[in-house]
Write an enzyme that holds these catalytic residues in place. Structure first.
Site, PDB file in Angstrom:
ATOM      1  N   HIS A  51       5.492  -6.320   3.234  1.00  0.00           N
ATOM      2  CA  HIS A  51       4.334  -7.214   3.309  1.00  0.00           C
ATOM      3  C   HIS A  51       3.700  -7.237   4.702  1.00  0.00           C
ATOM      4  O   HIS A  51       2.684  -7.902   4.904  1.00  0.00           O
ATOM      5  CB  HIS A  51       4.736  -8.641   2.908  1.00  0.00           C
ATOM      6  N   GLU A  77       5.257  -5.118  -8.155  1.00  0.00           N
ATOM      7  CA  GLU A  77       6.185  -5.333  -7.041  1.00  0.00           C
ATOM      8  C   GLU A  77       7.621  -5.495  -7.529  1.00  0.00           C
ATOM      9  O   GLU A  77       8.552  -4.927  -6.935  1.00  0.00           O
ATOM     10  CB  GLU A  77       5.753  -6.555  -6.230  1.00  0.00           C
TER      11      GLU A  77
END
Length: 278
Positions: free
Chosen positions: A173, A140
């Site tokens: 997300h 990420e």
């Protein structure tokens, strides 16, 4: 601000976020995200992104600034200079921020796990622990920080990039909302939980972007991300569950930690410490 540069950088970052999230869903499966098969398949996707994302960055930068030479590894924060400090200092800095939860761990005895060989052995055999503490932080941060910020910094100031880049991270997300809904969680509850997750991942994203820009090393946001995943979101309710001097100490630790982090943030991330000369 160059409008073409602005549009190109933002579209590229949106594309990067979409490819990252999309790569997690190319595998057809009926199992949830925590099933070992799903986790392993997503490990493969994350690994592939380490090679796909830099190509997107290089092509985009060449399109925006065709006359400029590109030192891609340096732009991605993959450099030896300042590496040790970029690994250890962010951990210290983030530990100060989490002084409250760390103090709580001393009260309940969970701090002992840090020095337990058996605990570490179990963690290294736990695929979810490996995902949360190793694979997710690296993949990420590499995608959302190391690959996005070099593009955004071509048309934004440092402070603007710190504010803008986390939005891609936070929105990235929201796919968890669909997963929770499919597992039976009411849609409204899933949406509320995702909004909360968007809020704190965006705040963390600002911190991670700041670390990357200041240190010039992708290791800095990676270790901070891993540390935050270990600690979890601070449980402020623990203050109310304690009595007497413990409550006073814990409340003070939260305040002192936040103030200490604020005052140490700039001096401990001074670019010259990391041989970072942007």
């Amino acid at each position: 601000m160059d409008e073409t540069c602005f549009m190109t950088a933002n579209l590229s970052c949106f594309f990067l976020a979409s490819v990252y999230v999309g790569s997690l869903y190319i595998w057809k499966s009926n199992e949830d995200r925590n099933h070992p098969k799903t986790v392993i398949r997503r490990f493969i996707s994350a690994f592939c992104m380490l090679f796909v994302a830099p190509v997107i960055v290089y092509v985009t930068l060449k399109y925006m600034k065709p006359q400029e030479s590109i030192d891609l590894l340096t732009l991605l924060g993959l450099r030896w200079n300042g590496l040790l400090l970029a690994i250890f200092v962010p951990v210290i800095l983030t530990s100060v921020l989490f002084l409250g939860p760390i103090t709580s761990s001393f009260f309940d005895g969970s701090w002992k796990d840090l020095f337990s060989a058996e605990c570490w052995k179990n963690n290294l055999h736990d695929i979810l622990w490996i995902r949360n503490q190793i694979v997710a932080p690296i993949s990420e941060e590499f995608t959302f920080r190391a690959c996005m910020l070099p593009q955004l910094l071509k048309c934004y100031s440092n402070s603007q990039a710190v504010l803008v880049s986390p939005l891609f991270f936070g929105v990235g997300h929201f796919h968890h909302m669909v997963e929770r809904w499919r597992q039976g969680m009411p849609l409204a509850q899933s949406l509320l939980l995702s909004c909360f997750q968007f809020a704190y991942t965006t705040l963390f994203g600002m911190y991670a972007a700041f670390l990357f820009i200041r240190t010039g090393n992708v290791a800095a946001p990676c270790v901070a991300h891993a540390f935050c995943n270990v600690m979890g979101f601070p449980d402020f309710g623990e203050i109310g569950r304690l009595n007497g001097w413990k409550r006073i100490v814990l409340a003070s630790a939260f305040v002192v930690g936040l103030l200490g982090w604020y005052f140490l943030l700039w001096p401990l991330t001074e670019p010259t410490l990391y041989d970072n000369n942007p």
